[in-house]
Design a protein around this motif. Structure first.
Motif, PDB file in Angstrom:
ATOM      1  N   ARG A 216       0.804  -1.222   0.000  1.00  0.00           N
ATOM      2  CA  ARG A 216       0.000   0.000   0.000  1.00  0.00           C
ATOM      3  C   ARG A 216       0.838   1.275   0.000  1.00  0.00           C
ATOM      4  NH1 ARG A 216      -4.051  -1.282   4.735  1.00  0.00           N
ATOM      5  NH2 ARG A 216      -2.644  -3.016   5.030  1.00  0.00           N
ATOM      6  N   VAL A 217       2.118   1.166   0.400  1.00  0.00           N
ATOM      7  CA  VAL A 217       2.961   2.355   0.510  1.00  0.00           C
ATOM      8  C   VAL A 217       4.096   2.271  -0.512  1.00  0.00           C
ATOM      9  CG1 VAL A 217       4.376   3.742   2.069  1.00  0.00           C
ATOM     10  CG2 VAL A 217       2.433   2.434   2.971  1.00  0.00           C
ATOM     11  N   ALA A 218       4.195   3.288  -1.361  1.00  0.00           N
ATOM     12  CA  ALA A 218       5.240   3.309  -2.390  1.00  0.00           C
ATOM     13  C   ALA A 218       6.620   3.142  -1.745  1.00  0.00           C
ATOM     14  CB  ALA A 218       5.172   4.617  -3.165  1.00  0.00           C
ATOM     15  N   ALA A 219       7.516   2.495  -2.464  1.00  0.00           N
ATOM     16  CA  ALA A 219       8.829   2.149  -1.900  1.00  0.00           C
ATOM     17  C   ALA A 219       9.596   3.377  -1.402  1.00  0.00           C
ATOM     18  CB  ALA A 219       9.657   1.398  -2.932  1.00  0.00           C
ATOM     19  N   ASN A 220       9.454   4.530  -2.071  1.00  0.00           N
ATOM     20  CA  ASN A 220      10.224   5.707  -1.640  1.00  0.00           C
ATOM     21  C   ASN A 220       9.603   6.387  -0.411  1.00  0.00           C
ATOM     22  OD1 ASN A 220       8.043   6.820  -3.328  1.00  0.00           O
ATOM     23  ND2 ASN A 220       9.123   8.770  -3.121  1.00  0.00           N
ATOM     24  N   LEU A 221       8.435   5.900   0.027  1.00  0.00           N
ATOM     25  CA  LEU A 221       7.744   6.510   1.170  1.00  0.00           C
ATOM     26  C   LEU A 221       7.756   5.608   2.398  1.00  0.00           C
ATOM     27  CD1 LEU A 221       4.641   8.081  -0.652  1.00  0.00           C
ATOM     28  CD2 LEU A 221       6.915   9.078  -0.265  1.00  0.00           C
ATOM     29  N   ARG A 222       8.645   4.628   2.409  1.00  0.00           N
ATOM     30  CA  ARG A 222       8.761   3.775   3.599  1.00  0.00           C
ATOM     31  C   ARG A 222      10.221   3.414   3.811  1.00  0.00           C
ATOM     32  NH1 ARG A 222       8.754  -1.387   0.868  1.00  0.00           N
ATOM     33  NH2 ARG A 222       7.402  -1.348  -0.948  1.00  0.00           N
ATOM     34  N   ASP A 223      10.498   2.961   5.030  1.00  0.00           N
ATOM     35  CA  ASP A 223      11.855   2.571   5.378  1.00  0.00           C
ATOM     36  C   ASP A 223      12.225   1.283   4.641  1.00  0.00           C
ATOM     37  OD1 ASP A 223      14.289   2.447   6.894  1.00  0.00           O
ATOM     38  OD2 ASP A 223      13.328   0.932   8.163  1.00  0.00           O
ATOM     39  N   PRO A 224      13.401   1.245   4.016  1.00  0.00           N
ATOM     40  CA  PRO A 224      13.798   0.022   3.299  1.00  0.00           C
ATOM     41  C   PRO A 224      13.866  -1.198   4.231  1.00  0.00           C
ATOM     42  CG  PRO A 224      15.349   1.827   2.868  1.00  0.00           C
ATOM     43  CD  PRO A 224      14.387   2.320   3.899  1.00  0.00           C
ATOM     44  N   GLN A 225      14.043  -0.928   5.546  1.00  0.00           N
ATOM     45  CA  GLN A 225      14.084  -2.037   6.508  1.00  0.00           C
ATOM     46  C   GLN A 225      12.744  -2.223   7.236  1.00  0.00           C
ATOM     47  OE1 GLN A 225      17.723  -1.951   9.003  1.00  0.00           O
ATOM     48  NE2 GLN A 225      18.476  -0.392   7.584  1.00  0.00           N
ATOM     49  N   ASP A 226      11.688  -1.599   6.724  1.00  0.00           N
ATOM     50  CA  ASP A 226      10.329  -1.792   7.259  1.00  0.00           C
ATOM     51  C   ASP A 226      10.144  -1.297   8.692  1.00  0.00           C
ATOM     52  OD1 ASP A 226       9.374  -3.007   4.903  1.00  0.00           O
ATOM     53  OD2 ASP A 226      10.208  -4.937   5.516  1.00  0.00           O
ATOM     54  N   ARG A 227      10.964  -0.345   9.129  1.00  0.00           N
ATOM     55  CA  ARG A 227      10.811   0.155  10.497  1.00  0.00           C
ATOM     56  C   ARG A 227       9.779   1.278  10.584  1.00  0.00           C
ATOM     57  NH1 ARG A 227      17.096   1.203  11.234  1.00  0.00           N
ATOM     58  NH2 ARG A 227      16.562   2.099   9.193  1.00  0.00           N
ATOM     59  N   TRP A 228       9.437   1.886   9.478  1.00  0.00           N
ATOM     60  CA  TRP A 228       8.345   2.872   9.449  1.00  0.00           C
ATOM     61  C   TRP A 228       7.763   2.954   8.047  1.00  0.00           C
ATOM     62  CZ3 TRP A 228       9.243   6.805   5.995  1.00  0.00           C
ATOM     63  CH2 TRP A 228      10.587   7.090   5.676  1.00  0.00           C
ATOM     64  N   TYR A 229       6.533   3.400   8.019  1.00  0.00           N
ATOM     65  CA  TYR A 229       5.800   3.547   6.759  1.00  0.00           C
ATOM     66  C   TYR A 229       5.150   4.928   6.740  1.00  0.00           C
ATOM     67  CZ  TYR A 229       6.028  -1.599   6.602  1.00  0.00           C
ATOM     68  OH  TYR A 229       6.454  -2.905   6.602  1.00  0.00           O
ATOM     69  N   ALA A 230       5.120   5.563   5.575  1.00  0.00           N
ATOM     70  CA  ALA A 230       4.340   6.799   5.453  1.00  0.00           C
ATOM     71  C   ALA A 230       2.867   6.466   5.604  1.00  0.00           C
ATOM     72  CB  ALA A 230       4.581   7.446   4.094  1.00  0.00           C
ATOM     73  N   VAL A 231       2.135   7.355   6.272  1.00  0.00           N
ATOM     74  CA  VAL A 231       0.682   7.169   6.394  1.00  0.00           C
ATOM     75  C   VAL A 231      -0.091   8.310   5.722  1.00  0.00           C
ATOM     76  CG1 VAL A 231       0.864   5.729   8.442  1.00  0.00           C
ATOM     77  CG2 VAL A 231       0.620   8.207   8.709  1.00  0.00           C
TER      78      VAL A 231
END
Ligand code: FE
Length: 349
Positions: free
Chosen positions: A116-131
Motif C-alpha cells: 500500500r505504501v510506495a517504496a520511496n515513502l517507507r523505510d527500506p528495513q520496514d521500520r516505518w511507513y508513510a501514512v
C-alpha cells in the motif's frame, strides 16, 4: 544512568500525566482492556477522529502522548527498554529515519503494508511507513506575483523577492527536511547559497507557523510564503468569509525541484522497539493505511493519502496527483544535522 537521563525520565513521567489528562482520543469505557500507546508528534486535533474510529472498530483504546519529534525521540532514548511506547508517529520523514537509526523502532515486515505504501515513502528495513503525504510549496499574492515567478525553489532565493518572503524558523522539521532534500539533490554548496538567498529575501525575522505565513501574504506583509500544502488547503476548506476571501487573493504555487516536482514529506508511523503491546501496534499501523483512516487524513487534515483510490475532497484532489520529487524521503534524516548547520551559516534563525 546519567543524571541527564534520570531527569529526562522524570520529565517524561510528568509529561505522561499531563498527556493523559489532556487525552482527546480513545474510549475509557472500552471493556477489552486492550490498549495501544501512541507517541505522536502530529499536532492536529482531527487525529482524534482516527483514534476514535480505531477504538470503535477494534475495542483497543488509544492512549496518546503528543510532543515535538525531538522531544519524543529523546524521551524514548531515556526510557529505553522500559518505554511504554507502542507506536511512534511523526509528521516528518527525516525525524522518522532518525528515530529508526537510533534503534527506537522495530522492523514490521508486512506484505499488506508494503503493497500500500510506495517504496520511496517507507523505510527500506520496514521500520516505518508513510501514512499521509504533504508537499512543501509556496503561497503567493496573485496581484503581485506571476505563477511563472514561483515555478522553482531556486526562484525563492532570487533578488526578485528581496524583502518579500515569509517563512518560519529553521529549527522546524519541515524546513530541515526541505533543506535536506536540497542538499541531497544539489550538494551542500548550492543548498547553502539557496538558504542565504532566502534569508536575504525575508520580509521579517522567522516567526509563527505556516498558517501565519499564508496570512501574512494575505495581509500584504510579504508576496510569497513557504508552506506545507495542507495548511493552505485547510484555509481553502474553511467556511469563514475572510478565509474564502484570503484564498481568492493568495494562491498556491507548486514549485518544481529541477523538473522532478515539489518537495514531498510524509507523516510516518512505526512500531516502537520495545512495544509492550506489539500486536495492537501492528494492528494500529495497518489501520492507518486502511480506507477509513486514509479518508480522514484527506478530509480532516487536508493531507494527501498514501493509498491510491482514497476518496478525498475536491480541494485536496486538485493537488494530490501533482508531481513530487520521487526521492526516498527517509534520506532527509541523514542530512538534517548538515541542514541545521547550513541554516546557521546562512543566518536563518
Ligand atoms: Fe503541520
Amino acid at each position: 544512568m546519567s543524571l541527564q537521563n534520570r531527569l529526562l525520565i522524570v520529565l517524561s513521567l510528568l509529561a505522561t500525566l499531563a498527556g493523559c489528562s489532556g487525552e482527546k482520543g480513545g474510549d475509557d469505557t472500552a471493556s477489552s482492556g486492550q490498549v495501544v500507546n501512541l507517541y505522536s508528534a502530529r499536532h492536529y486535533d482531527s487525529d482524534a477522529q482516527i483514534y476514535d474510529a480505531f477504538t470503535r472498530d477494534t475495542g483497543i483504546r488509544v492512549r496518546r502522548i503528543e510532543a515535538p519529534a525531538d522531544q519524543l525521540i529523546a524521551r524514548m532514548k531515556a526510557e529505553g527498554a522500559q518505554s511504554p511506547a507502542d507506536v511512534l508517529i511523526i509528521a516528518d520523514a527525516g525525524s522518522m529515519a532518525i528515530a529508526a537509526d537510533a534503534g527506537l523502532l522495530q522492523a514490521t515486515p508486512d506484505a499488506g503494508l508494503e503493497s500500500r505504501v510506495a517504496a520511496n515513502l517507507r523505510d527500506p528495513q520496514d521500520r516505518w511507513y508513510a501514512v499521509s503525504r504533504r508537499a512543501r510549496v509556496v503561497a503567493y499574492d496573485a496581484a503581485k506575483v506571476r505563477p511563472e515567478e514561483v515555478a522553482t525553489y531556486d526562484q525563492l532565493a532570487s533578488p526578485r523577492f528581496r524583502g518579500k518572503l515569509c517563512v518560519r524558523s529553521s529549527d522546524n522539521p519541515y524546513n530541515l527536511s526541505l533543506l535536506s532534500a536540497l542538499i541531497e539533490r544539489w550538494g551542500a554548496d548550492r543548498a547553502r547559497a539557496w538558504a542565504k538567498g532566502v534569508v536575504a529575501n525575508m520580509a521579517r525575522p522567522p516567526q509563527g507557523g505556516d498558517i501565519d505565513q499564508i496570512r501574512a501574504v494575505g495581509a500584504g506583509q510579504c508576496e510569497v510564503a513557504i508552506t506545507n500544502s495542507y495548511y493552505y488547503l485547510r484555509i481553502a476548506g474553511s467556511p469563514a468569509a475572510q478565509d474564502k476571501a484570503l484564498v481568492g487573493r493568495v494562491l498556491l504555487a507548486w514549485p518544481s525541484l529541477d523538473g522532478r516536482g515539489a518537495h514531498e514529506n510524509v507523516s510516518g508511523a512505526g512500531v516502537a522497539a520495545h512495544a509492550p503491546n506489539r500486536a495492537n501496534a501492528v494492528r494500529f499501523l495497518n489501520y492507518l493505511l486502511e480506507a477509513r483512516a486514509q479518508g480522514i487524513f484527506a478530509s480532516a487534515t487536508n493531507e494527501f493519502p498514501v493509498v491510491a483510490g482514497t476518496p478525498m475532497p475536491d480541494r485536496v484532489a486538485r493537488y494530490a496527483a501533482m508531481p513530487v520529487d520521487p526521492i526516498p524521503v527517509g534520506a532527509y534524516g541523514a542530512r538534517q544535522a548538515e541542514a541545521q548547520r547550513l541554516f546557521e551559516e546562512a543566518g536563518w534563525r
